[in-house]
Scaffold this motif. Structure first.
Motif, PDB file in Angstrom:
ATOM      1  N   GLY A   1     -14.401 -32.883  25.082  1.00  0.00           N
ATOM      2  CA  GLY A   1     -14.322 -32.713  26.779  1.00  0.00           C
ATOM      3  C   GLY A   1     -15.307 -32.026  27.115  1.00  0.00           C
ATOM      4  O   GLY A   1     -15.487 -30.706  26.480  1.00  0.00           O
TER       5      GLY A   1
ATOM      6  N   PRO B   1     -15.473 -29.352  30.170  1.00  0.00           N
ATOM      7  CA  PRO B   1     -14.714 -28.614  31.507  1.00  0.00           C
ATOM      8  C   PRO B   1     -15.597 -28.853  32.816  1.00  0.00           C
ATOM      9  O   PRO B   1     -16.796 -28.941  32.956  1.00  0.00           O
TER      10      PRO B   1
ATOM     11  N   ALA C   1      -2.187 -34.341  29.473  1.00  0.00           N
ATOM     12  CA  ALA C   1      -3.664 -34.515  29.902  1.00  0.00           C
ATOM     13  C   ALA C   1      -3.742 -35.618  30.963  1.00  0.00           C
ATOM     14  O   ALA C   1      -4.254 -35.485  31.868  1.00  0.00           O
TER      15      ALA C   1
ATOM     16  N   GLY D   1      -2.530 -34.696  34.518  1.00  0.00           N
ATOM     17  CA  GLY D   1      -3.757 -33.560  35.156  1.00  0.00           C
ATOM     18  C   GLY D   1      -3.043 -32.224  35.259  1.00  0.00           C
ATOM     19  O   GLY D   1      -3.520 -31.339  35.967  1.00  0.00           O
TER      20      GLY D   1
ATOM     21  N   LYS E   1      -6.590 -29.723  31.345  1.00  0.00           N
ATOM     22  CA  LYS E   1      -7.788 -30.405  30.839  1.00  0.00           C
ATOM     23  C   LYS E   1      -8.034 -30.365  29.373  1.00  0.00           C
ATOM     24  O   LYS E   1      -7.966 -29.349  28.920  1.00  0.00           O
TER      25      LYS E   1
ATOM     26  N   TRP F   1      -7.364 -26.457  25.155  1.00  0.00           N
ATOM     27  CA  TRP F   1      -7.195 -26.864  26.634  1.00  0.00           C
ATOM     28  C   TRP F   1      -8.113 -25.946  27.343  1.00  0.00           C
ATOM     29  O   TRP F   1      -8.420 -24.749  26.932  1.00  0.00           O
ATOM     30  N   TRP F   2      -8.535 -26.694  28.495  1.00  0.00           N
ATOM     31  CA  TRP F   2      -9.055 -25.618  29.631  1.00  0.00           C
ATOM     32  C   TRP F   2      -8.455 -25.928  30.648  1.00  0.00           C
ATOM     33  O   TRP F   2      -7.538 -26.565  31.053  1.00  0.00           O
ATOM     34  N   ASN F   3      -8.348 -24.335  31.630  1.00  0.00           N
ATOM     35  CA  ASN F   3      -7.726 -24.188  32.881  1.00  0.00           C
ATOM     36  C   ASN F   3      -8.709 -23.433  33.673  1.00  0.00           C
ATOM     37  O   ASN F   3      -9.566 -22.510  33.245  1.00  0.00           O
TER      38      ASN F   3
END
Length: 245
Positions: free
Chosen positions: A136, A138, A171, A174, A177, A196-198
């Motif tokens: 993915g 970001p 995911a 929401g 990410k 994961w991204w935040n």
């Protein structure tokens, strides 16, 4: 009767093949692409020097293969640690890259040889992206979390569907990410990493709080944890030269 037994045996084999091809290595082996997880444990006094030296010479390393991301460990793991992911087309590509690096005098003299004494220990793990996930992107700069799950023996044919539902439940709502899901091939087997991204540590905490109250997420996680042996979450901070920020 023999004909019936033969038909049932062929049907059983076909069903097993269908299940295994969906959740084991078929898709990955056809594509060949692998991801090497590298972890360097640095001596505390040498972290800044090591990162400065790598930033100055990163172009020498990325001339040989693709850097996916480069992070320092914030918490949830051993501090004074850097973690990075490298992408290779296949094992032959990785071997060719390491052979070329051994002959690259600039890389050897400007970075590797001077900085080896700064490393206390290093680990390497070979992983594949799971078939149902792509890397993915970001939406902006932020922070990362590497959730590492040790699943029960049996492989994705046993726990793959339940694990996929648990990841997608987080995911799809929401709360966080998804960047990638990686299944270990060399290293500790039955281990799965979810990256994961935040936006920040606080937004991650808020999302986690809300997900724990979402019945859809709770139901999916409850199913998946029946196959879980252990889990560790590590908070990662991207470096200035990391492609994933």
């Amino acid at each position: 009767m023999l004909a019936l037994r033969g038909s049932l045996r062929r049907l059983s084999q076909a069903l097993v093949h269908q299940v295994c091809s969906s959740f084991t290595t078929g898709h990955r082996q056809q594509e060949g692409t692998l991801y090497e997880f590298c972890t360097y444990y640095l001596k505390p006094a040498n972290v800044e020097e090591f990162l400065y030296n790598f930033k100055k010479n990163v172009h020498l390393r990325t001339a040989h293969s693709e850097l996916v991301g480069y992070w320092t460990v914030g918490f949830g793991g051993r501090i004074n640690t850097v973690f990075h992911i490298w992408k290779y087309d296949n094992f032959a590509h990785r071997a060719a890259v390491y052979k070329a690096l051994a002959k690259d005098e600039d890389w050897q003299e400007q970075f590797l040889i001077p900085n080896l004494p700064l490393i206390d220990k290093q680990e390497s793990e070979i992983t594949y992206l799971v078939p149902w996930c792509k890397i993915g992107t970001p939406p902006k700069e932020g922070v990362y979390e590497l959730a590492t799950f040790l699943m029960k023996p049996g492989g994705p044919a046993l726990w793959g569907e339940a694990f996929q539902r648990a990841v997608n439940a987080h995911a799809d709502q929401g709360y966080i990410k998804l960047i990638g899901v990686f299944h270990a091939e060399y290293g500790l087997l039955n281990r799965v990493h979810v990256l994961w991204w935040n936006e920040s540590a606080d937004s991650r905490a808020a999302g986690r709080h809300w997900s724990h109250e979402d019945p859809r997420v709770v139901a999916a996680v409850r199913e998946s944890v029946s196959y879980l042996e252990s889990q560790q979450n590590t908070f990662l901070i991207p470096t200035s030269f990391s492609p994933l920020k």
